[in-house]
Design a protein around this motif. Structure first.
Motif, PDB file in Angstrom:
ATOM      1  N   SER A 291       7.386 -26.439  12.221  1.00 53.68           N
ATOM      2  CA  SER A 291       6.039 -26.431  11.466  1.00 53.68           C
ATOM      3  C   SER A 291       6.201 -25.188  10.410  1.00 53.68           C
ATOM      4  O   SER A 291       7.018 -24.421  10.420  1.00 53.68           O
ATOM      5  CB  SER A 291       4.924 -26.241  12.490  1.00 53.68           C
ATOM      6  OG  SER A 291       4.665 -27.227  13.261  1.00 53.68           O
ATOM      7  N   VAL A 292       5.377 -25.279   9.364  1.00 53.09           N
ATOM      8  CA  VAL A 292       5.470 -24.520   8.256  1.00 53.09           C
ATOM      9  C   VAL A 292       4.102 -23.609   8.140  1.00 53.09           C
ATOM     10  O   VAL A 292       2.865 -24.228   7.982  1.00 53.09           O
ATOM     11  CB  VAL A 292       5.952 -25.398   6.836  1.00 53.09           C
ATOM     12  CG1 VAL A 292       6.060 -24.282   5.854  1.00 53.09           C
ATOM     13  CG2 VAL A 292       7.050 -25.900   7.341  1.00 53.09           C
ATOM     14  N   LYS A 293       4.229 -22.281   7.921  1.00 54.36           N
ATOM     15  CA  LYS A 293       3.115 -21.496   7.744  1.00 54.36           C
ATOM     16  C   LYS A 293       3.410 -20.770   6.643  1.00 54.36           C
ATOM     17  O   LYS A 293       4.830 -20.060   6.453  1.00 54.36           O
ATOM     18  CB  LYS A 293       2.731 -20.648   8.832  1.00 54.36           C
ATOM     19  CG  LYS A 293       1.466 -19.936   8.870  1.00 54.36           C
ATOM     20  CD  LYS A 293       1.280 -19.093  10.134  1.00 54.36           C
ATOM     21  CE  LYS A 293      -0.102 -18.243  10.036  1.00 54.36           C
ATOM     22  NZ  LYS A 293      -1.069 -19.000  10.322  1.00 54.36           N
ATOM     23  N   TYR A 294       2.714 -20.596   5.537  1.00 54.00           N
ATOM     24  CA  TYR A 294       3.166 -19.859   4.015  1.00 54.00           C
ATOM     25  C   TYR A 294       1.847 -18.874   3.996  1.00 54.00           C
ATOM     26  O   TYR A 294       0.639 -19.237   4.260  1.00 54.00           O
ATOM     27  CB  TYR A 294       3.387 -20.878   3.135  1.00 54.00           C
ATOM     28  CG  TYR A 294       2.339 -21.825   2.748  1.00 54.00           C
ATOM     29  CD1 TYR A 294       1.555 -21.468   1.538  1.00 54.00           C
ATOM     30  CD2 TYR A 294       2.251 -23.055   3.358  1.00 54.00           C
ATOM     31  CE1 TYR A 294       0.583 -22.317   1.317  1.00 54.00           C
ATOM     32  CE2 TYR A 294       1.366 -23.883   2.927  1.00 54.00           C
ATOM     33  CZ  TYR A 294       0.297 -23.608   1.957  1.00 54.00           C
ATOM     34  OH  TYR A 294      -0.574 -24.251   1.635  1.00 54.00           O
ATOM     35  N   GLY A 295       2.187 -18.121   3.151  1.00 50.40           N
ATOM     36  CA  GLY A 295       0.969 -17.102   2.454  1.00 50.40           C
ATOM     37  C   GLY A 295       1.732 -16.258   1.313  1.00 50.40           C
ATOM     38  O   GLY A 295       2.613 -16.174   1.120  1.00 50.40           O
ATOM     39  N   PHE A 296       0.646 -15.448   0.893  1.00 54.90           N
ATOM     40  CA  PHE A 296       0.856 -14.442  -0.159  1.00 54.90           C
ATOM     41  C   PHE A 296      -0.058 -13.059  -0.080  1.00 54.90           C
ATOM     42  O   PHE A 296      -0.876 -13.129   0.603  1.00 54.90           O
ATOM     43  CB  PHE A 296       0.392 -15.019  -1.710  1.00 54.90           C
ATOM     44  CG  PHE A 296       0.850 -16.376  -1.680  1.00 54.90           C
ATOM     45  CD1 PHE A 296       2.100 -16.914  -2.671  1.00 54.90           C
ATOM     46  CD2 PHE A 296       0.196 -17.653  -1.250  1.00 54.90           C
ATOM     47  CE1 PHE A 296       2.490 -18.134  -2.795  1.00 54.90           C
ATOM     48  CE2 PHE A 296       0.731 -18.882  -1.539  1.00 54.90           C
ATOM     49  CZ  PHE A 296       1.933 -19.148  -2.125  1.00 54.90           C
ATOM     50  N   GLY A 297       0.670 -12.107  -0.710  1.00 58.06           N
ATOM     51  CA  GLY A 297      -0.203 -10.813  -0.737  1.00 58.06           C
ATOM     52  C   GLY A 297       0.347 -10.158  -2.182  1.00 58.06           C
ATOM     53  O   GLY A 297       1.119 -10.382  -2.663  1.00 58.06           O
ATOM     54  N   ILE A 298      -0.710  -9.254  -2.144  1.00 55.11           N
ATOM     55  CA  ILE A 298      -0.774  -8.326  -3.359  1.00 55.11           C
ATOM     56  C   ILE A 298      -0.780  -6.778  -2.829  1.00 55.11           C
ATOM     57  O   ILE A 298      -1.688  -6.782  -2.014  1.00 55.11           O
ATOM     58  CB  ILE A 298      -1.644  -8.615  -4.395  1.00 55.11           C
ATOM     59  CG1 ILE A 298      -1.302  -9.773  -5.023  1.00 55.11           C
ATOM     60  CG2 ILE A 298      -1.486  -7.612  -5.466  1.00 55.11           C
ATOM     61  CD1 ILE A 298      -2.382 -10.430  -5.922  1.00 55.11           C
ATOM     62  N   ASN A 299      -0.269  -5.931  -3.235  1.00 58.01           N
ATOM     63  CA  ASN A 299       0.110  -4.385  -2.938  1.00 58.01           C
ATOM     64  C   ASN A 299      -0.058  -3.746  -3.912  1.00 58.01           C
ATOM     65  O   ASN A 299       1.014  -3.721  -4.568  1.00 58.01           O
ATOM     66  CB  ASN A 299       1.090  -4.515  -1.971  1.00 58.01           C
ATOM     67  CG  ASN A 299       1.463  -2.881  -1.245  1.00 58.01           C
ATOM     68  OD1 ASN A 299       0.989  -1.891  -1.857  1.00 58.01           O
ATOM     69  ND2 ASN A 299       2.150  -2.889  -0.273  1.00 58.01           N
ATOM     70  N   THR A 300      -0.900  -2.687  -4.263  1.00 53.68           N
ATOM     71  CA  THR A 300      -0.843  -1.794  -5.127  1.00 53.68           C
ATOM     72  C   THR A 300      -1.080  -0.372  -4.695  1.00 53.68           C
ATOM     73  O   THR A 300      -1.965  -0.132  -3.741  1.00 53.68           O
ATOM     74  CB  THR A 300      -1.897  -2.177  -6.214  1.00 53.68           C
ATOM     75  OG1 THR A 300      -1.592  -1.249  -7.472  1.00 53.68           O
ATOM     76  CG2 THR A 300      -3.171  -2.215  -6.022  1.00 53.68           C
ATOM     77  N   GLU A 301      -0.398   0.505  -5.367  1.00 55.14           N
ATOM     78  CA  GLU A 301      -0.790   2.169  -5.280  1.00 55.14           C
ATOM     79  C   GLU A 301      -0.881   3.032  -6.406  1.00 55.14           C
ATOM     80  O   GLU A 301      -0.193   2.336  -7.469  1.00 55.14           O
ATOM     81  CB  GLU A 301       0.300   2.630  -4.212  1.00 55.14           C
ATOM     82  CG  GLU A 301       1.600   2.671  -4.947  1.00 55.14           C
ATOM     83  CD  GLU A 301       2.890   3.034  -3.732  1.00 55.14           C
ATOM     84  OE1 GLU A 301       3.618   4.095  -4.233  1.00 55.14           O
ATOM     85  OE2 GLU A 301       2.970   2.164  -2.904  1.00 55.14           O
ATOM     86  N   GLN A 302      -1.488   4.033  -6.522  1.00 59.20           N
ATOM     87  CA  GLN A 302      -1.661   4.719  -7.718  1.00 59.20           C
ATOM     88  C   GLN A 302      -1.894   6.176  -7.693  1.00 59.20           C
ATOM     89  O   GLN A 302      -2.746   6.239  -6.669  1.00 59.20           O
ATOM     90  CB  GLN A 302      -2.710   4.145  -8.617  1.00 59.20           C
ATOM     91  CG  GLN A 302      -2.976   4.810 -10.004  1.00 59.20           C
ATOM     92  CD  GLN A 302      -1.826   4.496 -11.043  1.00 59.20           C
ATOM     93  OE1 GLN A 302      -1.400   3.233 -11.120  1.00 59.20           O
ATOM     94  NE2 GLN A 302      -1.324   5.660 -11.420  1.00 59.20           N
ATOM     95  N   GLU A 303      -1.183   6.912  -8.043  1.00 63.85           N
ATOM     96  CA  GLU A 303      -1.457   8.434  -8.128  1.00 63.85           C
ATOM     97  C   GLU A 303      -2.485   8.667  -9.128  1.00 63.85           C
ATOM     98  O   GLU A 303      -2.130   8.396 -10.372  1.00 63.85           O
ATOM     99  CB  GLU A 303      -0.129   9.267  -8.400  1.00 63.85           C
ATOM    100  CG  GLU A 303      -0.357  10.758  -8.229  1.00 63.85           C
ATOM    101  CD  GLU A 303       1.096  11.426  -8.294  1.00 63.85           C
ATOM    102  OE1 GLU A 303       1.313  12.043  -7.663  1.00 63.85           O
ATOM    103  OE2 GLU A 303       1.828  11.238  -9.447  1.00 63.85           O
ATOM    104  N   ILE A 304      -3.461   9.184  -8.949  1.00 63.27           N
ATOM    105  CA  ILE A 304      -4.436   9.464  -9.799  1.00 63.27           C
ATOM    106  C   ILE A 304      -4.633  10.837 -10.362  1.00 63.27           C
ATOM    107  O   ILE A 304      -4.702  11.217 -11.375  1.00 63.27           O
ATOM    108  CB  ILE A 304      -5.871   9.213  -9.184  1.00 63.27           C
ATOM    109  CG1 ILE A 304      -6.025   7.679  -8.457  1.00 63.27           C
ATOM    110  CG2 ILE A 304      -7.161   9.414 -10.176  1.00 63.27           C
ATOM    111  CD1 ILE A 304      -7.336   7.135  -7.720  1.00 63.27           C
ATOM    112  N   THR A 305      -4.421  11.893  -9.367  1.00 65.76           N
ATOM    113  CA  THR A 305      -4.367  13.389  -9.928  1.00 65.76           C
ATOM    114  C   THR A 305      -3.173  13.753  -9.092  1.00 65.76           C
ATOM    115  O   THR A 305      -2.540  13.230  -8.302  1.00 65.76           O
ATOM    116  CB  THR A 305      -5.784  14.210  -9.475  1.00 65.76           C
ATOM    117  OG1 THR A 305      -5.764  14.189  -8.000  1.00 65.76           O
ATOM    118  CG2 THR A 305      -6.770  13.527 -10.323  1.00 65.76           C
ATOM    119  N   SER A 306      -2.826  14.984  -9.212  1.00 67.82           N
ATOM    120  CA  SER A 306      -1.471  15.628  -8.375  1.00 67.82           C
ATOM    121  C   SER A 306      -1.694  15.491  -6.818  1.00 67.82           C
ATOM    122  O   SER A 306      -0.835  15.688  -6.277  1.00 67.82           O
ATOM    123  CB  SER A 306      -1.405  17.082  -8.681  1.00 67.82           C
ATOM    124  OG  SER A 306      -2.478  17.814  -8.574  1.00 67.82           O
TER     125      SER A 306
END
Length: 434
Positions: A291-306
């Motif tokens: 059987s087949v199970k599938y999926g997707f994801g998005i992952n983001t990170e950001q340094e805003i200040t020091s």
């Protein structure tokens, strides 16, 4: 490595380090008109987990452009999670083994060959870690890994929300909850990973062994019959990097996975129950090979200040086939941030906060509503609501290589059930690196 009790050489071809992570968690009694065999216990309880790891590595030659690492990690996972790690999709402690009967006997967590193939003589600085020993790597390179590993060692990484030893501890904050990644009960698998890195972008692919049963300790070695395919592309700039100074680091990653295994479909299990064929919905009675199970994801990170960083994740899978290896989540959205203690003269301290909301599809909801059991969930009934979790922590650096963290998680609709909760779970974490 400044976070360890003792300094480590950056030039020796041999590597040895270790860590111990102790997490105490508890919760008071909470509202619960009913419960089932897989429910989070409504009475007050407390549990402690302990994970210890010995990291060993060797570089058999010193060709920087074509570096080879030999990796061996030995681990012990003891103690318990609250409610035996049942009753929550976003469980509160990533260190907990989902089968407490396995005990704390040491085992091999990772054994692998890591090969770098450089495409340029231009070198860039790299941090020496237990999984990659080189301190300089080619700016454009291919990295190959073969052996036993945890796929989150390589995929879905996030500088703010991926490390249960120094950051958040909830399963669906540190990892994408909708990514049903190939793993045994302890979280490991045998896999082949190919990764390309350049200054602007990177991409990686893995094929891995799946467990023979949902949340099982044994892996299926017949790749034609069962396997997990994973792919991820990353861009070395954040979503808002063009509005920030150039030195502010950011990252965007897009993940996809396709699993083949002996899985069942929630709808078929419910239909068999309603037709009187089964005494309750039982997905184990309706497995279909490959059987087949599938999926997707998005992952983001950001340094805003020091001293301030933010992150976010989104995940989705098709939700018709049963959750197989990680947790019972079909959709998830998470966001959070951390702040170092520079502003109050404690630069090695850190405070973090994150919110995650998890959901499941209609067929999965019906399966639990009619009394079906997953490998984590099953209250015997269900009044559906998204499982919402707020987690915050304060990490205090006590000495070189030693830290203590106070945390708390507020959980609304545990196990997607509006009839139960909310639950407040405070925690104390002690971590040693040597």
């Amino acid at each position: 490595m400044s976070r360890t009790l003792f300094p480590h050489s950056t030039v020796s071809p041999l590597y040895a380090s270790g860590q111990a992570n102790i997490i105490f968690q508890a919760h008071p009694p909470f509202h619960s008109p009913y419960d089932g065999s897989n429910s989070m216990q409504a009475r007050g309880e407390y549990k402690t987990s302990l994970v210890g790891t010995l990291f060993l590595g060797a570089q058999p030659h010193r060709k920087t452009r074509y570096n080879t690492d030999l990796i061996l990690d030995i681990e012990s996972a003891g103690g318990r999670g609250i409610s035996q790690a049942l009753g929550l999709a976003g469980f509160t402690n990533l260190d907990v083994v989902r089968n407490p009967n396995l005990g704390s006997k040491p085992y091999i967590a990772r054994v692998q060959v890591h090969q770098t193939i450089g495409f340029t003589n231009e070198m860039v600085e790299a941090e020496r870690t237990p999984f990659s020993l080189a301190t300089q790597v080619p700016a454009r390179r291919l990295e190959l890994r073969l052996g036993k590993m945890s796929l989150p060692d390589v995929f879905d990484q996030n500088a703010v929300g991926s490390d249960s030893h120094f950051q958040f501890t909830n399963w669906t904050v540190d990892n994408n909850g909708a990514w049903d990644y190939a793993a045994d009960t302890r979280g490991y698998t045998y896999a082949f990973v190919a990764e390309y890195q350049s200054p602007a972008w990177g991409a990686r692919y893995a094929t891995a062994l799946m467990p023979t049963i949902a949340n099982g300790i044994n892996l299926d070695w017949a790749l034609r019959r069962a396997n997990g395919q994973n792919a991820e592309v990353e861009w070395h700039r954040g979503l808002v990097s063009h509005w920030l100074p150039r030195e502010r680091k950011g990252m965007v990653r897009v993940l996809s996975f396709v699993n083949h295994a002996d899985m069942g479909r929630y709808r078929e299990a419910v239909q068999a129950y309603l037709a009187g064929k089964d005494v309750r919905p039982d997905i184990d009675a309706h497995h279909r090979q490959s059987s087949v199970k599938y999926g997707f994801g998005i992952n983001t990170e950001q340094e805003i200040t020091s001293d301030l960083r933010a992150f976010a994740r989104w995940g989705w899978n098709e939700g018709q086939h049963e959750s197989w290896a990680y947790t019972e989540v079909d959709s998830t959205v998470a966001a959070g941030a951390d702040l170092t203690g520079m502003r109050w003269s404690r630069p090695r301290d850190k405070v973090g906060v994150a919110f995650v909301t998890n959901g499941i599809k209609q067929d999965h909801q019906n399966y639990l509503k009619y009394g079906g059991l997953g490998f984590l969930l099953g209250d015997g009934n269900l009044t559906y609501g998204r499982e919402n979790i707020l987690e915050t922590y304060y990490q205090a650096a006590l000495a070189r290589g030693l830290s203590m963290t106070l945390g708390v998680q507020y959980i609304e609709h545990p196990g997607y059930n509006r009839d139960r909760g909310p639950v407040l779970v405070p925690s104390v974490r002690t971590h040693v690196e040597f």
